[in-house]
Write an enzyme that holds these catalytic residues in place. Structure first.
Site, PDB file in Angstrom:
ATOM      1  N   SER A   1       0.813  -1.228   0.000  1.00  0.00           N
ATOM      2  CA  SER A   1       0.000   0.000   0.000  1.00  0.00           C
ATOM      3  C   SER A   1       0.840   1.268   0.000  1.00  0.00           C
ATOM      4  O   SER A   1       0.387   2.328   0.422  1.00  0.00           O
ATOM      5  CB  SER A   1      -0.984   0.006   1.185  1.00  0.00           C
ATOM      6  OG  SER A   1      -1.839  -1.122   1.142  1.00  0.00           O
ATOM      7  N   ARG A   2       2.058   1.161  -0.467  1.00  0.00           N
ATOM      8  CA  ARG A   2       2.974   2.310  -0.578  1.00  0.00           C
ATOM      9  C   ARG A   2       3.345   2.911   0.778  1.00  0.00           C
ATOM     10  O   ARG A   2       3.824   4.047   0.847  1.00  0.00           O
ATOM     11  CB  ARG A   2       2.388   3.406  -1.484  1.00  0.00           C
ATOM     12  CG  ARG A   2       2.158   2.965  -2.936  1.00  0.00           C
ATOM     13  CD  ARG A   2       3.443   2.472  -3.574  1.00  0.00           C
ATOM     14  NE  ARG A   2       3.340   2.239  -5.004  1.00  0.00           N
ATOM     15  CZ  ARG A   2       3.205   1.043  -5.555  1.00  0.00           C
ATOM     16  NH1 ARG A   2       3.119  -0.033  -4.779  1.00  0.00           N
ATOM     17  NH2 ARG A   2       3.149   0.893  -6.857  1.00  0.00           N
TER      18      ARG A   2
END
Length: 211
Positions: free
Chosen positions: A189-190
Site C-alpha cells: 500500500s505504498r
C-alpha cells in the site's frame, strides 16, 4: 501512452530501527551482500547525479568499485562531462535501485579525487581491453564514426605492444564522502519503510522518514 495502471504491491518484510546497524556503511555492506546473494544483476551499478555551474542536473549509471567508512569510489575519464561538473560543484548523489529486493539506497555527499596510488592499483586490475579503452576514448566528446574509435584502438595496441598499459594521466577515481544515506524498503500500500542516516559532529543521526 497511458501507463498509470502499471503497479505492483511491495510484499516484503518491514524495516525497523532495531534491525539497523548504527554505522550506515556496515548497513550498506549487509544490503549489498543481500543483493549479491539474491542474484541482482550488477548490484554495484549506481546512478550518479551531478550538477555544474548551470544548475542543470545530470544523471548516468556508473559502477561502484570500492567502499569503506571513507566513502564510495568510482572511476572515470577526468575530461568527461561528469568530471567537469564535479570540478564546478564537488557534490553528488548516488542511487542503488535493488528493485528485485524492493530496496533502494540513496546517498548524498561531497566528492574528492582518490590518490594516484589508488587509481593505479585499480587500473592495473582491469582487463587489458578496458585499459586500452581508457586511452582511446575522449569521453563525452563528439566523434563522427565508430570507425575512428576502432582506428585509435589499433594505434594504442601498436604503441604499447605486449607491454604493460600505463595509467593515463587523464583517468582516475572519485570518492563520494557521504553526508546523508537513506535505506528504503518497499511495503504494501505504498507505506514504505525509510530510514535516513545524517552525519553530525557526534557520528550519525538515524531517523525514520514518512513514505
Amino acid at each position: 501512452m497511458d501507463i498509470g495502471d502499471m503497479r505492483r504491491d511491495f510484499e516484503s518484510e518491514g524495516l525497523d530501527r532495531e534491525s539497523l546497524d548504527d554505522n550506515p556503511i556496515r548497513q550498506f555492506e549487509q544490503w549489498f551482500g543481500d543483493a549479491r546473494e539474491a542474484g541482482i544483476l550488477e548490484p554495484n551499478a549506481m546512478s550518479l547525479a551531478t550538477t555544474g555551474h548551470d544548475g542543470m542536473p545530470d544523471l548516468r549509471t556508473v559502477l561502484l568499485k570500492y567502499f569503506d567508512d571513507s566513502g564510495f569510489v568510482f572511476y572515470t575519464n577526468y575530461g568527461s562531462r561528469k568530471a567537469k561538473e564535479l570540478a564546478e560543484n564537488p557534490r553528488a548523489a548516488l542511487l542503488f535501485p535493488w528493485i528485485g529486493l524492493n530496496r533502494q539506497v540513496r546517498i548524498q555527499g561531497t566528492v574528492e579525487k582518490v590518490s594516484k596510488t589508488e587509481s593505479l592499483r585499480y587500473f592495473a586490475s582491469r582487463p587489458r581491453g578496458s585499459q586500452i579503452g581508457a586511452w582511446v576514448s575522449e569521453q563525452s566528446q563528439v566523434i563522427n564514426s565508430r570507425g575512428l574509435l576502432e582506428q585509435k584502438v589499433a594505434e594504442i595496441k601498436r604503441k604499447f605492444g605486449d607491454g604493460d598499459v600505463p595509467l593515463p594521466s587523464f583517468w582516475g577515481g572519485y570518492r563520494v564522502v557521504p553526508e546523508r544515506i537513506e535505506f528504503w524498503q518497499g511495503r504494501p500500500s505504498r507505506l514504505h519503510d525509510r530510514f535516513e542516516y545524517v552525519k553530525d559532529s557526534d557520528g550519525w543521526l538515524i531517523q525514520r522518514l514518512q513514505p
